[in-house]
Write a protein that holds these residues in place. Structure first.
Motif, PDB file in Angstrom:
ATOM      1  N   SER A 108       5.688   0.740  -5.640  1.00  0.00           N
ATOM      2  CA  SER A 108       4.951   1.371  -4.540  1.00  0.00           C
ATOM      3  C   SER A 108       5.544   0.993  -3.190  1.00  0.00           C
ATOM      4  N   VAL A 109       5.282   1.840  -2.180  1.00  0.00           N
ATOM      5  CA  VAL A 109       5.704   1.573  -0.809  1.00  0.00           C
ATOM      6  C   VAL A 109       4.451   1.523   0.056  1.00  0.00           C
ATOM      7  N   VAL A 110       4.118   0.317   0.524  1.00  0.00           N
ATOM      8  CA  VAL A 110       2.905   0.105   1.314  1.00  0.00           C
ATOM      9  C   VAL A 110       3.232   0.356   2.782  1.00  0.00           C
ATOM     10  N   THR A 111       2.600   1.395   3.356  1.00  0.00           N
ATOM     11  CA  THR A 111       2.861   1.793   4.735  1.00  0.00           C
ATOM     12  C   THR A 111       1.661   1.574   5.650  1.00  0.00           C
ATOM     13  N   LYS A 112       0.531   1.123   5.072  1.00  0.00           N
ATOM     14  CA  LYS A 112      -0.661   0.847   5.883  1.00  0.00           C
ATOM     15  C   LYS A 112      -1.487  -0.227   5.201  1.00  0.00           C
ATOM     16  N   ASP A 113      -2.510  -0.719   5.904  1.00  0.00           N
ATOM     17  CA  ASP A 113      -3.356  -1.779   5.361  1.00  0.00           C
ATOM     18  C   ASP A 113      -4.017  -1.340   4.058  1.00  0.00           C
ATOM     19  N   VAL A 114      -4.126  -2.289   3.128  1.00  0.00           N
ATOM     20  CA  VAL A 114      -4.781  -2.061   1.841  1.00  0.00           C
ATOM     21  C   VAL A 114      -6.058  -2.901   1.826  1.00  0.00           C
ATOM     22  N   PRO A 115      -7.228  -2.269   1.640  1.00  0.00           N
ATOM     23  CA  PRO A 115      -8.483  -3.028   1.627  1.00  0.00           C
ATOM     24  C   PRO A 115      -8.585  -3.975   0.427  1.00  0.00           C
ATOM     25  N   ALA A 116      -9.490  -4.934   0.535  1.00  0.00           N
ATOM     26  CA  ALA A 116      -9.753  -5.876  -0.553  1.00  0.00           C
ATOM     27  C   ALA A 116     -10.229  -5.144  -1.796  1.00  0.00           C
ATOM     28  N   ASN A 117      -9.903  -5.721  -2.956  1.00  0.00           N
ATOM     29  CA  ASN A 117     -10.423  -5.267  -4.250  1.00  0.00           C
ATOM     30  C   ASN A 117     -10.116  -3.809  -4.569  1.00  0.00           C
ATOM     31  N   ILE A 126      -6.834  -1.058  -5.971  1.00  0.00           N
ATOM     32  CA  ILE A 126      -5.496  -0.857  -6.518  1.00  0.00           C
ATOM     33  C   ILE A 126      -4.881   0.320  -5.773  1.00  0.00           C
ATOM     34  N   TRP A 127      -3.659   0.108  -5.260  1.00  0.00           N
ATOM     35  CA  TRP A 127      -2.919   1.167  -4.587  1.00  0.00           C
ATOM     36  C   TRP A 127      -1.595   1.353  -5.310  1.00  0.00           C
ATOM     37  N   MET A 128      -1.151   2.638  -5.403  1.00  0.00           N
ATOM     38  CA  MET A 128       0.077   2.953  -6.119  1.00  0.00           C
ATOM     39  C   MET A 128       0.796   4.106  -5.434  1.00  0.00           C
ATOM     40  N   GLY A 129       2.103   4.212  -5.670  1.00  0.00           N
ATOM     41  CA  GLY A 129       2.870   5.382  -5.261  1.00  0.00           C
ATOM     42  C   GLY A 129       3.708   5.179  -4.018  1.00  0.00           C
ATOM     43  N   ASN A 130       4.361   6.277  -3.606  1.00  0.00           N
ATOM     44  CA  ASN A 130       5.220   6.285  -2.425  1.00  0.00           C
ATOM     45  C   ASN A 130       4.914   7.531  -1.599  1.00  0.00           C
ATOM     46  N   PRO A 131       4.201   7.343  -0.484  1.00  0.00           N
ATOM     47  CA  PRO A 131       3.615   6.099   0.000  1.00  0.00           C
ATOM     48  C   PRO A 131       2.431   5.685  -0.871  1.00  0.00           C
ATOM     49  N   ALA A 132       2.126   4.391  -0.864  1.00  0.00           N
ATOM     50  CA  ALA A 132       1.017   3.890  -1.686  1.00  0.00           C
ATOM     51  C   ALA A 132      -0.289   4.492  -1.209  1.00  0.00           C
ATOM     52  N   LYS A 133      -1.112   4.884  -2.186  1.00  0.00           N
ATOM     53  CA  LYS A 133      -2.433   5.469  -1.906  1.00  0.00           C
ATOM     54  C   LYS A 133      -3.464   4.807  -2.815  1.00  0.00           C
ATOM     55  N   PHE A 134      -4.718   4.901  -2.409  1.00  0.00           N
ATOM     56  CA  PHE A 134      -5.823   4.359  -3.194  1.00  0.00           C
ATOM     57  C   PHE A 134      -5.801   4.951  -4.601  1.00  0.00           C
ATOM     58  N   TYR A 135      -5.959   4.071  -5.600  1.00  0.00           N
ATOM     59  CA  TYR A 135      -6.050   4.509  -6.994  1.00  0.00           C
ATOM     60  C   TYR A 135      -7.464   4.267  -7.510  1.00  0.00           C
ATOM     61  N   LYS A 136      -7.948   3.008  -7.436  1.00  0.00           N
ATOM     62  CA  LYS A 136      -9.327   2.732  -7.832  1.00  0.00           C
ATOM     63  C   LYS A 136      -9.745   1.363  -7.347  1.00  0.00           C
ATOM     64  N   LYS A 137     -11.059   1.141  -7.364  1.00  0.00           N
ATOM     65  CA  LYS A 137     -11.630  -0.155  -7.013  1.00  0.00           C
ATOM     66  C   LYS A 137     -11.470  -1.109  -8.183  1.00  0.00           C
ATOM     67  N   ILE A 138     -11.368  -2.404  -7.866  1.00  0.00           N
ATOM     68  CA  ILE A 138     -11.326  -3.450  -8.884  1.00  0.00           C
ATOM     69  C   ILE A 138     -12.724  -4.053  -8.948  1.00  0.00           C
ATOM     70  N   ASN A 139     -13.254  -4.159 -10.147  1.00  0.00           N
ATOM     71  CA  ASN A 139     -14.608  -4.730 -10.303  1.00  0.00           C
ATOM     72  C   ASN A 139     -14.597  -6.222 -10.137  1.00  0.00           C
TER      73      ASN A 139
END
Length: 153
Positions: free
Chosen positions: A129-138, A140-153
């Motif tokens: 993945s390529v992280v181009t912006k802040d990723v919130p807690a808990n 999962i982000w994936m892809g290019n550019p990285a995008k939200f995938y799902k919350k972690i329980n």
């Protein structure tokens, strides 16, 4: 006491107890590394770097000035951090961008973390993945550019 392989070039004295540094690593003199870390072979750590306790850094990672890794962070093989958004040969910014990887976050193999971003507590970044912006807690982000995938329980 830290365990430092004889083929590592470790210039800092700020390494915590029970940290292992493997062969062919270079760690510059102002870097700070916590306790219980595992720094695998072929890792480069620059001066303005802070690494917390119980951090794992897999082979082939370079951690540049301005990067902070909090406690219990996992950095997969060949993860790339940047610290200069407009790099040019022999032209340096007045201040390098700061990147923060918060407690418990994991970054998958070959991901790229663009300078100036924060990866939240317990977040996970998918391999490649390529992280181009802040990723919130808990999250999962994936892809290019990285995008939200799902919350972690």
């Amino acid at each position: 006491m830290a365990k430092i392989h004889p083929l590592a070039d470790v210039q800092t004295e700020k390494i915590g107890e029970s940290t292992s540094v493997w062969q062919y690593c270079v760690i510059l003199k102002n870097a700070e590394i916590g306790e219980g870390c595992n720094i695998n072979c072929q890792v480069f750590i620059e001066n303005d770097v802070k690494i917390g306790d119980n951090v794992t850094i897999k082979p082939g990672v370079q951690i540049w000035d301005g990067v902070t890794l909090e406690d219990n962070v996992f950095i997969g093989p060949n993860v790339t951090f940047t610290n200069d958004l407009m790099p040019r040969s022999k032209v340096y910014p007045e201040v390098f961008a700061k990147t923060l990887v918060k407690k418990g976050a994991s970054i998958g193999a070959n991901a790229t973390i663009i300078a100036g971003n924060t990866i939240g507590e317990n977040a996970m970044i998918g391999a490649g993945s390529v992280v181009t912006k802040d990723v919130p807690a808990n999250e999962i982000w994936m892809g290019n550019p990285a995008k939200f995938y799902k919350k972690i329980n």
